[in-house]
Design a protein around this motif. Structure first.
Motif, PDB file in Angstrom:
ATOM      1  N   MET A  56       0.841  -1.202   0.000  1.00  0.00           N
ATOM      2  CA  MET A  56       0.000   0.000   0.000  1.00  0.00           C
ATOM      3  C   MET A  56       0.873   1.248   0.000  1.00  0.00           C
ATOM      4  O   MET A  56       1.629   1.491   0.938  1.00  0.00           O
ATOM      5  N   LEU A 102       1.641   5.508  -0.705  1.00  0.00           N
ATOM      6  CA  LEU A 102       1.076   6.729  -0.129  1.00  0.00           C
ATOM      7  C   LEU A 102      -0.113   7.196  -0.947  1.00  0.00           C
ATOM      8  O   LEU A 102      -1.098   7.662  -0.402  1.00  0.00           O
ATOM      9  N   GLY A 162      -8.068  -3.182   0.983  1.00  0.00           N
ATOM     10  CA  GLY A 162      -8.529  -3.542   2.324  1.00  0.00           C
ATOM     11  C   GLY A 162      -9.092  -2.363   3.063  1.00  0.00           C
ATOM     12  O   GLY A 162     -10.180  -2.419   3.630  1.00  0.00           O
ATOM     13  N   LEU A 163      -8.357  -1.257   3.021  1.00  0.00           N
ATOM     14  CA  LEU A 163      -8.809  -0.081   3.765  1.00  0.00           C
ATOM     15  C   LEU A 163     -10.075   0.507   3.147  1.00  0.00           C
ATOM     16  O   LEU A 163     -10.955   0.970   3.866  1.00  0.00           O
ATOM     17  N   TRP A 183     -12.831  -1.748   4.469  1.00  0.00           N
ATOM     18  CA  TRP A 183     -13.156  -1.513   5.885  1.00  0.00           C
ATOM     19  C   TRP A 183     -13.736  -0.125   6.102  1.00  0.00           C
ATOM     20  O   TRP A 183     -14.639   0.055   6.935  1.00  0.00           O
ATOM     21  N   MET A 186       1.701   6.662   6.537  1.00  0.00           N
ATOM     22  CA  MET A 186       1.068   5.604   5.760  1.00  0.00           C
ATOM     23  C   MET A 186       0.470   4.552   6.676  1.00  0.00           C
ATOM     24  O   MET A 186       0.651   4.581   7.888  1.00  0.00           O
ATOM     25  N   ASP A 187      -0.249   3.645   6.027  1.00  0.00           N
ATOM     26  CA  ASP A 187      -0.861   2.553   6.774  1.00  0.00           C
ATOM     27  C   ASP A 187       0.225   1.533   7.126  1.00  0.00           C
ATOM     28  O   ASP A 187       1.316   1.541   6.571  1.00  0.00           O
ATOM     29  N   TYR A 237       0.872  -2.697   8.948  1.00  0.00           N
ATOM     30  CA  TYR A 237       0.236  -3.954   9.386  1.00  0.00           C
ATOM     31  C   TYR A 237       0.319  -4.117  10.895  1.00  0.00           C
ATOM     32  O   TYR A 237      -0.367  -4.943  11.468  1.00  0.00           O
ATOM     33  N   ILE A 259      -5.560 -10.343   7.254  1.00  0.00           N
ATOM     34  CA  ILE A 259      -6.611 -11.187   6.674  1.00  0.00           C
ATOM     35  C   ILE A 259      -6.448 -11.158   5.162  1.00  0.00           C
ATOM     36  O   ILE A 259      -6.416 -10.081   4.564  1.00  0.00           O
ATOM     37  N   TYR A 319       6.500  -2.117   3.941  1.00  0.00           N
ATOM     38  CA  TYR A 319       5.183  -2.478   4.484  1.00  0.00           C
ATOM     39  C   TYR A 319       4.182  -2.810   3.383  1.00  0.00           C
ATOM     40  O   TYR A 319       3.034  -2.408   3.442  1.00  0.00           O
ATOM     41  N   ASP A 320       4.642  -3.511   2.363  1.00  0.00           N
ATOM     42  CA  ASP A 320       3.720  -3.997   1.332  1.00  0.00           C
ATOM     43  C   ASP A 320       3.598  -5.509   1.469  1.00  0.00           C
ATOM     44  O   ASP A 320       4.590  -6.203   1.697  1.00  0.00           O
ATOM     45  N   ASP A 339      -6.255  -8.297   0.021  1.00  0.00           N
ATOM     46  CA  ASP A 339      -5.788  -8.040   1.372  1.00  0.00           C
ATOM     47  C   ASP A 339      -6.879  -7.304   2.158  1.00  0.00           C
ATOM     48  O   ASP A 339      -7.197  -6.155   1.851  1.00  0.00           O
ATOM     49  N   PHE A 340      -7.464  -7.955   3.131  1.00  0.00           N
ATOM     50  CA  PHE A 340      -8.494  -7.311   3.968  1.00  0.00           C
ATOM     51  C   PHE A 340      -8.018  -7.166   5.407  1.00  0.00           C
ATOM     52  O   PHE A 340      -8.794  -7.291   6.346  1.00  0.00           O
ATOM     53  N   ILE A 359      -6.816  -6.083   9.077  1.00  0.00           N
ATOM     54  CA  ILE A 359      -7.141  -5.031  10.043  1.00  0.00           C
ATOM     55  C   ILE A 359      -5.830  -4.290  10.294  1.00  0.00           C
ATOM     56  O   ILE A 359      -5.056  -4.628  11.178  1.00  0.00           O
ATOM     57  N   THR A 360      -5.601  -3.277   9.478  1.00  0.00           N
ATOM     58  CA  THR A 360      -4.340  -2.548   9.600  1.00  0.00           C
ATOM     59  C   THR A 360      -4.464  -1.486  10.691  1.00  0.00           C
ATOM     60  O   THR A 360      -5.501  -1.350  11.332  1.00  0.00           O
ATOM     61  N   ASN A 417      -4.725   1.672  10.361  1.00  0.00           N
ATOM     62  CA  ASN A 417      -5.786   2.628  10.061  1.00  0.00           C
ATOM     63  C   ASN A 417      -7.167   2.051  10.314  1.00  0.00           C
ATOM     64  O   ASN A 417      -8.069   2.770  10.725  1.00  0.00           O
ATOM     65  N   VAL A 418      -7.329   0.751  10.075  1.00  0.00           N
ATOM     66  CA  VAL A 418      -8.629   0.140  10.355  1.00  0.00           C
ATOM     67  C   VAL A 418      -8.869   0.162  11.871  1.00  0.00           C
ATOM     68  O   VAL A 418      -9.968   0.471  12.342  1.00  0.00           O
ATOM     69  N   LEU A 453      -5.700   7.976   9.463  1.00  0.00           N
ATOM     70  CA  LEU A 453      -6.823   7.436   8.693  1.00  0.00           C
ATOM     71  C   LEU A 453      -7.395   8.463   7.729  1.00  0.00           C
ATOM     72  O   LEU A 453      -7.518   8.202   6.529  1.00  0.00           O
TER      73      LEU A 453
END
Lengths: 164, 341
Positions: free
Chosen positions: A1, A3, A9-10, A13, B41-42, B44, B63, B102-103, B115-116, B118-119, B121-122, B208
């Motif tokens: 992911m 920038l 996923g986000l 969600w 950034m987001d 994991y 997930i 972080y990919d 990719d779902f 819960i990062t 940001n989630v 977020l």
């Protein structure tokens, strides 16, 4: 992911989370809050309106009162006027009546006097008659020898007669 | 306030531990400014602090859905070296690995997977949702408990904002006839972005509302709301703009159609840029301290940080307002009665 590359996923969600929040808040927060706000605004509006109405009513009442007082005053004035007029009239009438009565009384008195007078004259006439008879009697009783003495006697007798 | 204390603590730690050359910022640790971009950034995992060699982190669920293997669940800590807490190709689990940027990748590069996770940001979003639900439902309870009374406590704080969104945003942009229908959406939108922006300002909080995926989602909602509520007049303005010469129609109509997309897209980019840029500015001032390792820069940076933080609080509010306002405006043009023009 990255920038600037959105992660699937986000997105998933976020959409799910946002929709759930939208549903929950709409049902349990926004509807009751907005309804309560509407209700309160309505109450305030109503209160303002009824205050306005009460104020108008007050003004009307005051105007009404003033009108009634005004009318009462006018009525009082007319009554006073009427009363004074009536009093005047009564006095007037009384005066007239008194005058009439007086005149009548005078008339009556005059009539009485007249009657009395004629009665008296009648009486005098009768008296004169009686006296004349008495004189005649005396004359007859005397000697009609002397004319002069007769004349003198008549004069004396007539002098004695008082016509009142 | 919290960041202020954080800044002060960072300043003090530099002052007292000035001898230590090994002071390094949070993040990948490869350079003194390398933490900057990963920070906005987001991620994991949720990394809070590194004290000595101890990493204070919250491992988060990973997930993954793939057509061939179905749903798979992992923990972010499964993908890390237990000593260094680093991600890398060497620490793969179940055919997947997370690289240094972080990919998430599959070891077999030809595999498709979704990719779902819960990062961070989630997780942030869950916290924001919890705050929102708590705030708004306690506000609603006030009205249920004491109907017809003046607002108290949380309600007295929330109520003016609700009235502002209803009267100044929904009513003025959408108009009397339709605004009630959209007020709940606009309220949710405003508070979600606003609380998200504010919570995002806490140190080590997830970014977020400054994440393009999140702003994209909200932008798509705005697009859907506009397009699905568009009345005859709205579409007529796009396909037969009144007062436009026929010769210009081949140019104007595509521009108008493109405009349907660019309007929400501007919202997506605006919120993403405003919040991310703000975070980068704040982090840059922190980075300056580590780059220069001097007391004067530390003091100056801290002063600037406090200042920027105040601006960020302002920006958090303005961006939430702007996003909501423009959404209302787009919806307003979609449902506007024709005789308004």
């Amino acid at each position: 992911m990255g920038l600037i590359t959105p992660g699937l996923g986000l997105v998933f969600w976020s959409a799910l989370g946002f929709l759930i929040v939208l549903f929950l808040l709409t049902k349990f927060a926004w509807k009751p809050i907005l309804a309560a706000l509407d209700e309160r605004e309505k109450i305030i509006d109503d209160a303002l309106k009824s205050a306005e109405i009460a104020r108008n009513e007050m003004a009307n009442l005051k105007a009404e009162n003033e009108r009634i007082i005004h009318e009462a005053k006018i009525e009082r004035d007319t009554m006073l006027l009427k009363a004074s007029e009536a009093a005047k009239q009564m006095i007037e009438e009384a005066k007239e009546k008194a005058q009439l009565e007086g005149a009548k009384m005078i008339e009556n008195a005059k009539a009485t006097i007249e009657t009395e007078k004629s009665a008296a004259i009648e009486d005098i006439k009768v008296q004169v008659g009686i006296l004349s008879l008495a004189v005649a009697e005396k004359l007859l009783k005397r000697n009609f020898a002397e004319d002069a003495a007769q004349q003198k006697l008549v004069e004396e007798l007539v002098k004695d007669i008082k016509l009142n | 306030m919290v960041r202020k204390f954080l800044c002060l603590s960072i300043l003090l730690s530099i002052f007292w531990l000035g001898f230590s050359n090994s002071v390094q910022a949070a993040g990948d640790g490869e350079s003194k400014t390398g933490f900057l971009i990963p920070h906005v950034m987001d991620n994991y995992e949720w990394h809070f602090a590194t004290i000595g060699h101890t990493h204070v982190t919250l491992p988060l669920p990973v997930i993954i859905y793939s057509p061939d293997q179905g749903l798979e669940f992992f923990l972010s800590s499964d993908f890390q070296n237990h000593e260094t807490h680093k991600f890398g190709k060497d620490y793969g689990v179940g055919g997947y690995y997370i690289d240094e940027n972080y990919d998430l990748h599959a070891l077999d590069e030809l595999r498709t997977f979704y990719d779902f996770s819960i990062t961070k940001n989630v997780m942030m979003m869950f916290i924001i949702i919890a705050i929102l639900l708590y705030l708004m439902i306690s506000t609603a309870n006030h009205y249920k408990r004491l109907p017809g009374t003046a607002p108290k406590g949380i309600a007295s704080f929330i109520e003016p904002i609700v009235i502002f969104v209803r009267d100044e945003i929904a009513l003025t942009q959408i108009g009397h006839k339709h605004y009630r229908r959209f007020t709940p959406y606009l309220l949710t939108l405003f508070f979600f972005i606003w609380v998200g922006n504010l919570v995002g300002l806490f140190p080590e909080a997830g970014n977020l509302t400054g994440n393009i995926a999140f702003t994209l989602t909200l932008g798509v909602f705005t697009l859907i709301l506009t397009v699905f509520n568009g009345n005859k007049g709205y579409w007529k303005h796009i396909f037969m703009p009144p007062g436009v010469p026929v010769l210009l129609l081949p140019i104007i109509v595509p521009v108008e159609i493109f405009g349907i997309l660019t309007k929400p897209a501007s919202l997506v980019v605006r919120l993403f840029v405003a919040i991310t840029a703000g975070h980068i500015v704040i982090l840059s001032f922190i980075a300056l301290i580590f780059v220069f390792e001097s007391l004067a820069v530390g003091v100056a940076s801290t002063v600037m940080l406090v200042f920027i933080n105040f601006i960020e609080i302002l920006v958090a509010t303005i961006q939430a307002y702007v996003f909501t306002l423009f959404t209302a405006m787009y919806v307003g043009t979609a449902v506007a009665e024709e005789d308004h023009h």
